[in-house]
Design a protein around this motif. Structure first.
Motif, mmCIF file in Angstrom:
data_model
loop_
_atom_site.group_PDB
_atom_site.id
_atom_site.type_symbol
_atom_site.label_atom_id
_atom_site.label_comp_id
_atom_site.label_asym_id
_atom_site.label_seq_id
_atom_site.Cartn_x
_atom_site.Cartn_y
_atom_site.Cartn_z
ATOM 1 N N GLY A 166 0.610 -2.161 0.352
ATOM 2 C CA GLY A 166 1.516 -3.096 0.505
ATOM 3 C C GLY A 166 2.360 -2.941 1.958
ATOM 4 N N ASN A 262 0.654 -1.717 -7.593
ATOM 5 C CA ASN A 262 1.296 -3.048 -8.127
ATOM 6 C C ASN A 262 2.610 -3.377 -7.581
ATOM 7 N N GLY A 263 2.944 -2.782 -6.451
ATOM 8 C CA GLY A 263 4.230 -3.182 -5.481
ATOM 9 C C GLY A 263 4.059 -4.463 -4.979
ATOM 10 N N PRO A 264 5.093 -4.527 -4.004
ATOM 11 C CA PRO A 264 5.380 -5.799 -3.075
ATOM 12 C C PRO A 264 4.258 -5.322 -2.013
ATOM 13 N N PHE A 265 4.067 -6.603 -1.243
ATOM 14 C CA PHE A 265 2.810 -6.462 -0.149
ATOM 15 C C PHE A 265 3.826 -7.427 1.138
ATOM 16 N N GLN A 266 3.609 -6.612 2.169
ATOM 17 C CA GLN A 266 3.925 -7.269 3.439
ATOM 18 C C GLN A 266 2.862 -8.013 4.344
ATOM 19 N N SER A 270 5.807 -10.836 8.557
ATOM 20 C CA SER A 270 7.048 -9.931 8.509
ATOM 21 C C SER A 270 7.373 -9.101 9.647
#
Length: 405
Positions: A166, A262-266, A270
């Motif tokens: 992420g 499975n989390g957010p990606f930067q 950004s």
């Protein structure tokens, strides 16, 4: 729980310290940063400016007596990796016998001479380490593991690509966590199944979840370091060390693992500054053809200095960089105006430009302007980030270690 005391070797501009001390349970009590190839110690200057010079050493670690280093709970360091770096071809890397690769032995010496050995190690390097040198793939890592095993450590390792968990940069780095047999965590490890430790229960697996593949190797390091140096994997075809593994009592089990995130990606966007930046970072129109040539695909005849002719080819690179994706790996040559195949170039409303030092710091998770200091050029600041690690990775490893303890 009392704070875990930390010794930070090869400190650079303090990435390990930043990551660990985000938790109040770690405290760096001694640090060392010394660059043998430069008269002015720029990285140490930045380190002292940010953290103070108390208990900070700017001397050659090879010449520092172990007795002058205070006892500590955790030894950390991104030991010099120039001999393994992607900036040089594998066949030319010298591994542990290289000019700077030999500094691994400073870590070994300190651990060996310390009567009260640190309970834990967190070490970082480029993933090239697992397959160096070219004629005995994996030999250097085998020697390291054998040395640590002889000193009473179990070791788990993983190759971690920050972007796959992420973060905003595709930076692949090798991390090793050492656990000394005197620690309570070692006793937990002995009670655990080795496979479960690597894949789910260990410090690294808890911080950065993985799934297993069918690929697994088992390696015995029963020979001496000298014998391993002479004979380990002498056919030199493929390194037996995969991207995850565990050393326990001289035996190694190594797995090829896949990321389970499975989390957010930067992305690169950004970290970008929103306003117009200094003119020095914008590319002049007259320089564009050279940038396009270096970034583009090539198939051409070249001649060496000795007069040998050969065919050279390489694929194209994105130009400008896609800011909707994580950035490519920052390298030490990221700074400076000259055209380069490997420097990042982004398209903005004000024209094509290179990344600023602040943006490079953000890609590694450093505080804004951490390396900004009078007498430190923007090119040098970019160099620092090319050498640095992703601070957030260290933070998560530290938090996982604390949870296990």
């Amino acid at each position: 729980m009392p704070k875990l005391t930390v010794c930070e070797l090869f400190a650079g501009v303090g990435g390990f310290r930043l990551g660990l001390e985000r938790s109040k349970d770690f405290k760096v009590i001694w640090s060392n940063q010394w660059e043998p190839s430069t008269k002015t110690q720029h990285a140490s200057m930045v380190y002292e400016n940010r953290f103070g010079n108390k208990n900070h050493s700017n001397l050659n670690i090879e010449e520092i007596a172990t007795s002058s280093i205070p006892n500590h709970d955790v030894l950390v360091g991104g030991f010099p990796c120039q001999d393994y770096s992607v900036a040089t071809s594998l066949k030319n890397s010298k591994g542990l016998v290289g000019k700077k690769g030999v500094l691994w032995w400073s870590i070994y010496r300190i651990l060996k001479e310390k009567e009260s050995k640190p309970s834990y190690l967190i070490l970082e390097n480029v993933d090239r380490l697992l397959k160096s040198p070219v004629k005995q793939r994996g030999r250097d890592f085998a020697i390291m593991l054998k040395g640590l095993s002889d000193l009473g450590y179990a070791c788990e390792w993983r190759v971690i690509n920050a972007a796959e968990y992420g973060y905003s940069q595709r930076r692949r780095r090798f991390f090793l966590v050492g656990i000394h047999h005197k620690s309570n965590l070692y006793k937990q490890l002995l009670k655990s199944n080795a496979e479960e430790w690597v894949l789910s229960n260990g410090v690294l697996a808890s911080a950065f979840p993985v799934t297993s593949t069918n690929q697994k190797n088992q390696i015995s390091l029963s020979e001496s370091m000298l014998q391993l140096s002479k004979t380990f994997n002498s056919d030199g075809k493929i390194s037996p060390f995969l991207n995850s593994g565990l050393l326990l009592n001289g035996n190694v089990i190594s797995y090829k693992t896949l990321v389970n995130y499975n989390g957010p990606f930067q992305n690169l966007k950004s970290v970008l500054e929103k306003d117009k930046v200094a003119d020095e970072f914008y590319i002049n129109i007259e320089d564009l053809p050279k940038w396009k040539y270096l970034k583009g695909a090539k198939k051409e005849s070249r001649t060496t200095k000795e007069g040998f002719k050969y065919k050279y080819s390489e694929g194209s690179m994105a130009f400008p960089d896609d800011i909707s994706k994580p950035s490519r790996t920052i390298i030490t040559g990221e700074g400076g105006k000259s055209a380069s195949r490997f420097k990042h170039v982004i398209e903005t409303a004000h024209g094509l430009r290179r990344l600023t030092p602040l943006e490079l710091e953000r890609l590694n998770g450093f505080p804004d302007n951490h390396t900004k200091l009078e007498g430190i050029t923007n090119t040098k600041r970019a160099f620092f980030m090319g050498n640095a690690l992703v601070v957030d990775i260290v933070e998560k490893i530290g938090q996982s270690l604390l949870s296990k303890i």
